[in-house]
Design a protein around this motif. Sequence first.
Motif, PDB file in Angstrom:
ATOM      1  N   LYS A 151       0.845  -1.193   0.000  1.00 40.42           N
ATOM      2  CA  LYS A 151       0.000   0.000   0.000  1.00 40.42           C
ATOM      3  C   LYS A 151       0.883   1.246   0.000  1.00 40.42           C
ATOM      4  N   VAL A 152       0.330   2.333  -0.508  1.00 41.07           N
ATOM      5  CA  VAL A 152       1.060   3.606  -0.482  1.00 41.07           C
ATOM      6  C   VAL A 152       0.694   4.336   0.804  1.00 41.07           C
ATOM      7  N   ILE A 153       1.715   4.605   1.612  1.00 36.40           N
ATOM      8  CA  ILE A 153       1.498   5.273   2.904  1.00 36.40           C
ATOM      9  C   ILE A 153       2.241   6.609   2.881  1.00 36.40           C
ATOM     10  N   VAL A 188      -3.092   6.466   4.649  1.00 38.31           N
ATOM     11  CA  VAL A 188      -3.051   5.352   3.700  1.00 38.31           C
ATOM     12  C   VAL A 188      -3.894   5.712   2.485  1.00 38.31           C
ATOM     13  N   LEU A 189      -3.292   5.642   1.300  1.00 37.78           N
ATOM     14  CA  LEU A 189      -4.055   5.905   0.087  1.00 37.78           C
ATOM     15  C   LEU A 189      -5.015   4.752  -0.182  1.00 37.78           C
ATOM     16  N   ARG A 190      -6.283   5.079  -0.461  1.00 41.22           N
ATOM     17  CA  ARG A 190      -7.255   4.021  -0.773  1.00 41.22           C
ATOM     18  C   ARG A 190      -6.955   3.395  -2.130  1.00 41.22           C
ATOM     19  N   VAL A 208       6.619   9.811   1.381  1.00 39.35           N
ATOM     20  CA  VAL A 208       6.068   8.457   1.253  1.00 39.35           C
ATOM     21  C   VAL A 208       6.920   7.536   2.114  1.00 39.35           C
ATOM     22  N   GLN A 209       6.285   6.888   3.088  1.00 37.75           N
ATOM     23  CA  GLN A 209       7.021   6.036   4.038  1.00 37.75           C
ATOM     24  C   GLN A 209       6.066   5.000   4.614  1.00 37.75           C
ATOM     25  N   ASP A 210       6.462   3.734   4.578  1.00 32.46           N
ATOM     26  CA  ASP A 210       5.607   2.669   5.077  1.00 32.46           C
ATOM     27  C   ASP A 210       5.174   2.927   6.522  1.00 32.46           C
ATOM     28  N   GLN A 214       7.422   4.128   9.923  1.00 32.62           N
ATOM     29  CA  GLN A 214       7.144   5.348  10.681  1.00 32.62           C
ATOM     30  C   GLN A 214       7.179   5.118  12.200  1.00 32.62           C
ATOM     31  N   LEU A 215       7.117   3.871  12.622  1.00 32.79           N
ATOM     32  CA  LEU A 215       7.139   3.585  14.056  1.00 32.79           C
ATOM     33  C   LEU A 215       8.529   3.741  14.662  1.00 32.79           C
ATOM     34  N   VAL A 216       9.566   3.655  13.816  1.00 31.46           N
ATOM     35  CA  VAL A 216      10.935   3.599  14.330  1.00 31.46           C
ATOM     36  C   VAL A 216      11.335   4.902  15.015  1.00 31.46           C
ATOM     37  N   ALA A 217      11.107   6.050  14.350  1.00 29.20           N
ATOM     38  CA  ALA A 217      11.509   7.332  14.932  1.00 29.20           C
ATOM     39  C   ALA A 217      10.786   7.590  16.251  1.00 29.20           C
TER      40      ALA A 217
END
Length: 405
Positions: A151-153, A188-190, A208-210, A214-217
């Motif tokens: 998915k594109v996030i 999240v892009l539909r 654009v980042q999964d 994004q949880l890491v930072a």
Amino acid sequence: MRLHRNLVYTTIDSLNAIFNEGEYADKVVARALKKDKRWGSSDRKFVAETIYEVVRWKRLYAEIAEVRAPYNRENIWRMFAVWAVLRGYPIPDWKQLEGTPERKIKGRFDELSKIRTMRESIPDWMDEVGVAELGEEVWTKEIAAQNQPAKVILRVNTLKCTREKLRAILMDLDIHTDTLPDQPDALVLRERANVFMTDAFREGFFEVQDANSQLVAAFLDVKPGMRVVDTCAGAGGKSLHIAALMENKGQLIAMDLYESKLKQLKLRAKRDGAFNIEYRIIDSTKIIKKLHERADRVLIDAPCSGLGVLKRNPDAKWKLQPEFIDNIRAVQADILERYSKIVKPGGKLVYATCSILPSENQEQIEKFLKTESGQEFKFVEDRKILASESGFDGFYMALMERKEN
């Protein structure tokens, strides 16, 4: 629903570049989409998705088509024919597709789909590693999830925009998004859309980042005013997120072995309005030694096998070799040993990978904590994220705190 000759020819040319010339799929797709300015969004979508699908299912399609590497153009046409039949396209009266055995293709697909390495289209060695490290049941689910299109996030750049404002801007462009619980910066892009062509992207409102990336930072627990070091920054997806969480206050040092990657980060940082980043090329051991015990937070986004991100890099299934995984484990252990010294007493360290293999993840942490350097740290928590459970990329992250003197 029919096949258009110019789109298919572009697809065949692109597959030839990936299979026979060693080019990376994302670069080939980007080049292919620039081939004809007259193409509409549906044309571009066909080209991009078809290239990725044939790459993703290369082993299965090659077996059904009865072709072997190295693939000549006739072989690639036969693999494409398999794709077209399985996707329900009527086979056109083209010379390259003459005699396509539609019933045989469907029968072979049903037969081969009973074998995991064929069904999931992976090398035998990768299947053996996955089973050995994760077990039969977990690996079966995980490799199936890794074969679903990514998915594109988007990650909202909070230095310039809010999530609500960005959603509204995109909605005006007929780009619809959904939010994610517990991830305040993610959208999240539909449906897939070329978001890079929007003014919102050019103005630095998002990256654009999964979602799991994004949880890491956030896991690093950075605060404005800190000194933070991203030791393997690359092109800087996580560095830019850290800068936003720091609200541009404090010092963020982005380090990498490759100057070309840091140049990309500089361009992205300028667009994003992230101006608290310093850039350092790791060209000698002095660069690391100067920072010993100087940082409040250190991120080691370690080089890895990438087995957690196969859904967005399907060609990695064919480029990756078993000896690379053996070698990268040694690199990871060395990086942990050397870069952990940057953390000051009381500071925190996050080790992260986009791999799902325990030998690259929790086993590395267990070994590190037993070393002389590792004994200066206490383990706080870790997160093991599988694509089969989250729906996004597979990731691992471990948080450690350096003991006070």
